[in-house]
Design an enzyme around this catalytic site. Sequence first.
Site, short mmCIF file in Angstrom:
data_model
loop_
_atom_site.label_atom_id
_atom_site.label_comp_id
_atom_site.label_asym_id
_atom_site.label_seq_id
_atom_site.Cartn_x
_atom_site.Cartn_y
_atom_site.Cartn_z
N HIS A 112 1.92 11.96 5.97
CA HIS A 112 0.90 11.06 6.52
C HIS A 112 1.13 9.65 5.97
CE1 HIS A 112 -3.63 10.15 7.45
NE2 HIS A 112 -2.81 9.21 7.89
N GLU A 170 1.15 2.35 9.03
CA GLU A 170 1.33 2.74 7.64
C GLU A 170 1.97 1.62 6.82
OE1 GLU A 170 0.21 5.55 6.04
OE2 GLU A 170 -0.86 5.77 7.94
N HIS A 196 -0.57 -0.13 4.26
CA HIS A 196 -0.29 0.38 2.91
C HIS A 196 1.01 -0.17 2.32
CE1 HIS A 196 -3.54 3.27 3.43
NE2 HIS A 196 -3.01 3.64 4.58
#
Length: 227
Positions: free
Chosen positions: A62, A116, A120
Site C-alpha cells: 500500500h 503515494e 508520502h
Amino acid sequence: MKLISISFLSKLLILQYLSIQCLSDDFDFFYFVQQWPGAYCDTKHSCCYPKTGKPIADFSIHGLWPNYKDGSWPSNCDPDSTFDKSQISDLIKNMEKHWPSLSCPSSNGFRFWSHEWEKHGTCAESELDQHEYFETALKLKEKVNLLQILKNAGIEPNDEFYSIDNISEAIKEATGFTPGIECNRDSARNSQIYQVYMCVDTSGSNLIECPLLPKSRCGDQIQFPKF
C-alpha cells in the site's frame, strides 16, 4: 499604504519560513504497509482489477509512509516534486505485480503511485529520491513475505477465522518485530485481516520495533478471506 505593504511582506516572510521549516523537519520512522486484496475487495466499496488483470493472491504494497513518534505524520511536503514515471521505468513491471491498484475505475497504477509519491514520498526526499523510494518499498516487500510467513504458521487465506494474537505472533517470530494489524468488516460484519504495518528506520533499510502501532479495530478472531 506603507503599513499595508509592510504587513503583507511580514506575512509572506512568515509563510516562507513555515514552509521551509516544514520541509526541513525530519521524520522519525516509516510505516511499511501491506494490504490483503481479498479483504480490500470484500467491502462495500468493492474493487476493480488493474488493466494488467487480476493480481496474484498475495499481500500487496500500500505504501511507505514517513511518521513521527507522537502519532502525527508529514504529508505533501513538496508540491514541486511530481511523480515522473520515467524515473521508475525499470521498476514498473515489478510494481505492477507487487504494488497494484485495486481502486475503481480500473487503472494502470500510475494514479495510485503518483498519490503515494506526492503525499508520502516527497516527505522522505531527504533520505530517498523518487526511484529509491519505490525501489526501497519493493525490497521491503521481498524481505517481509507476509503470505509465506503466515502459511508457515498454518494460517491460510481460506475464509477461516484465526486468532489475531496467533497472526501477530507468527509475524513477530519471523521478522523479530511486532506488527500492527488493521482489519475491515465485510458485508456480514466479519472482522477481516486487511493491512499489516511494519516499522522501518529512516533509511528504509532496517525493520525496527514500532514506536507507535495503529489502532487495529480487529476482533479477537479475524477472517483471512480468499482472493
